[in-house]
Design an enzyme around this catalytic site. Structure first.
Site, PDB file in Angstrom:
ATOM      1  N   ASN A   1       0.799  -1.216   0.000  1.00  0.00           N
ATOM      2  CA  ASN A   1       0.000   0.000   0.000  1.00  0.00           C
ATOM      3  C   ASN A   1       0.840   1.278   0.000  1.00  0.00           C
ATOM      4  OD1 ASN A   1      -2.569   1.646   0.767  1.00  0.00           O
ATOM      5  ND2 ASN A   1      -1.141   2.063   2.441  1.00  0.00           N
TER       6      ASN A   1
ATOM      7  N   TYR B   1       3.677   9.162 -11.227  1.00  0.00           N
ATOM      8  CA  TYR B   1       2.699   8.386 -10.473  1.00  0.00           C
ATOM      9  C   TYR B   1       1.974   7.391 -11.384  1.00  0.00           C
ATOM     10  CZ  TYR B   1      -0.994   7.475  -7.018  1.00  0.00           C
ATOM     11  OH  TYR B   1      -1.851   6.876  -6.127  1.00  0.00           O
ATOM     12  N   ALA B   2       1.556   7.855 -12.564  1.00  0.00           N
ATOM     13  CA  ALA B   2       0.846   6.978 -13.499  1.00  0.00           C
ATOM     14  C   ALA B   2       1.736   5.819 -13.936  1.00  0.00           C
ATOM     15  CB  ALA B   2       0.373   7.777 -14.714  1.00  0.00           C
ATOM     16  N   ALA B   3       3.009   6.129 -14.222  1.00  0.00           N
ATOM     17  CA  ALA B   3       3.934   5.069 -14.646  1.00  0.00           C
ATOM     18  C   ALA B   3       4.124   4.037 -13.540  1.00  0.00           C
ATOM     19  CB  ALA B   3       5.281   5.688 -15.040  1.00  0.00           C
ATOM     20  N   SER B   4       4.245   4.515 -12.300  1.00  0.00           N
ATOM     21  CA  SER B   4       4.447   3.590 -11.179  1.00  0.00           C
ATOM     22  C   SER B   4       3.224   2.714 -10.969  1.00  0.00           C
ATOM     23  CB  SER B   4       4.778   4.361  -9.894  1.00  0.00           C
ATOM     24  OG  SER B   4       3.653   5.060  -9.382  1.00  0.00           O
TER      25      SER B   4
ATOM     26  N   SER C   1      -3.916   2.327  -9.017  1.00  0.00           N
ATOM     27  CA  SER C   1      -4.741   3.537  -9.006  1.00  0.00           C
ATOM     28  C   SER C   1      -5.459   3.620 -10.341  1.00  0.00           C
ATOM     29  CB  SER C   1      -3.856   4.781  -8.827  1.00  0.00           C
ATOM     30  OG  SER C   1      -4.578   5.965  -9.091  1.00  0.00           O
TER      31      SER C   1
END
Length: 240
Positions: free
Chosen positions: A90, A155-158, A142
């Site tokens: 998380n 963030y999107a890539a992760s 996400s």
């Protein structure tokens, strides 16, 4: 009945804390909280311990970007509790910026915590789960990892990477009795949204079918379901 053990990273607050409380509330699980914020971690563990029994809650300061830190912490959990039955990956951070303003250090930091951290924790628990031919790994992705979002390249890539890990691990470890799924929350009212203007949150809520933002408990319920026997034939799935 002997209680099972769940490790929850980023367990000091937000979705991690809500997840821990959901597992503890069932009376069937012990929760081990991993986080880098030692002060908040101790406070959260004490509050949950008071509510659900101190013997059922423990915590360890862990840097999920360090393999040494993660390996040592997981080893301690196994020595103390006997096993790791579920892992909830998380822990996550944001460092938002449009592409032309996104600094390399902020790219590295987000990928290290969100993606490398999940990899290291999954790698650490896998041998223990394989040895007993059972276990569950739940990775937090996400909706941004599914659809992308302006100003969140890192963030999107992760979070897209988390989906790749989930599907790959499910295929690799299914034969060992290990299930791996992901939860992909939308906008959920945690500390991460405290800096988002109210009018933006209202606009986002209006776009959801149920006309509200998610609550930490909504995500915690998904963690709990995916860790339980009711979902024993579900693996490699991304629950948005």
């Amino acid at each position: 009945m002997e209680k099972k053990t769940v490790i929850i990273t980023g367990g000091a607050r937000g979705l991690g804390r809500a997840g821990a409380e959901r597992f503890l509330k069932s009376g069937e699980w012990k929760a081990v909280l991993f986080d880098v914020n030692e002060e908040q971690l101790a406070k959260t563990a004490a509050e949950l311990g008071e509510k659900y029994g101190a013997e059922n809650v423990s915590w360890q300061k862990v840097d999920v970007t360090s393999g040494e830190s993660v390996d040592a912490a997981v080893k301690q959990v196994v020595e103390r509790n006997g096993s790791v039955d579920a892992l909830v990956n998380n822990a996550g951070i944001t460092r938002d910026a449009m592409l032309h303003k996104l600094e390399e250090k902020d790219w590295d930091m987000v990928l290290n915590v969100n993606l490398k951290g999940a990899f290291l924790c999954g790698k650490a628990v896998a041998p223990h789960m394989k040895a007993k031919k059972s276990g569950v790994i739940i990775n937090t992705s996400s909706v941004v990892g599914v659809h992308g979002n302006i100003g969140q390249s890192n963030y999107a890539a992760s979070k897209f990477g988390i989906i790749g890990l989930t599907k790959t691990w499910a295929k690799e470890m299914g034969k060992d009795g290990i299930r791996v799924n992901a939860v992909a929350p939308g906008f959920t009212m945690t500390e991460m949204l405290e800096t988002v203007p109210e009018k933006v949150l209202t606009a986002v809520a209006e776009k959801t079918p149920v006309k509200r933002l998610g609550k930490p408990e909504d995500i915690a319920n998904a963690y709990y379901f995916l860790a339980g026997e009711e979902s024993s034939f579900i693996t490699g799935h991304v629950l948005s």
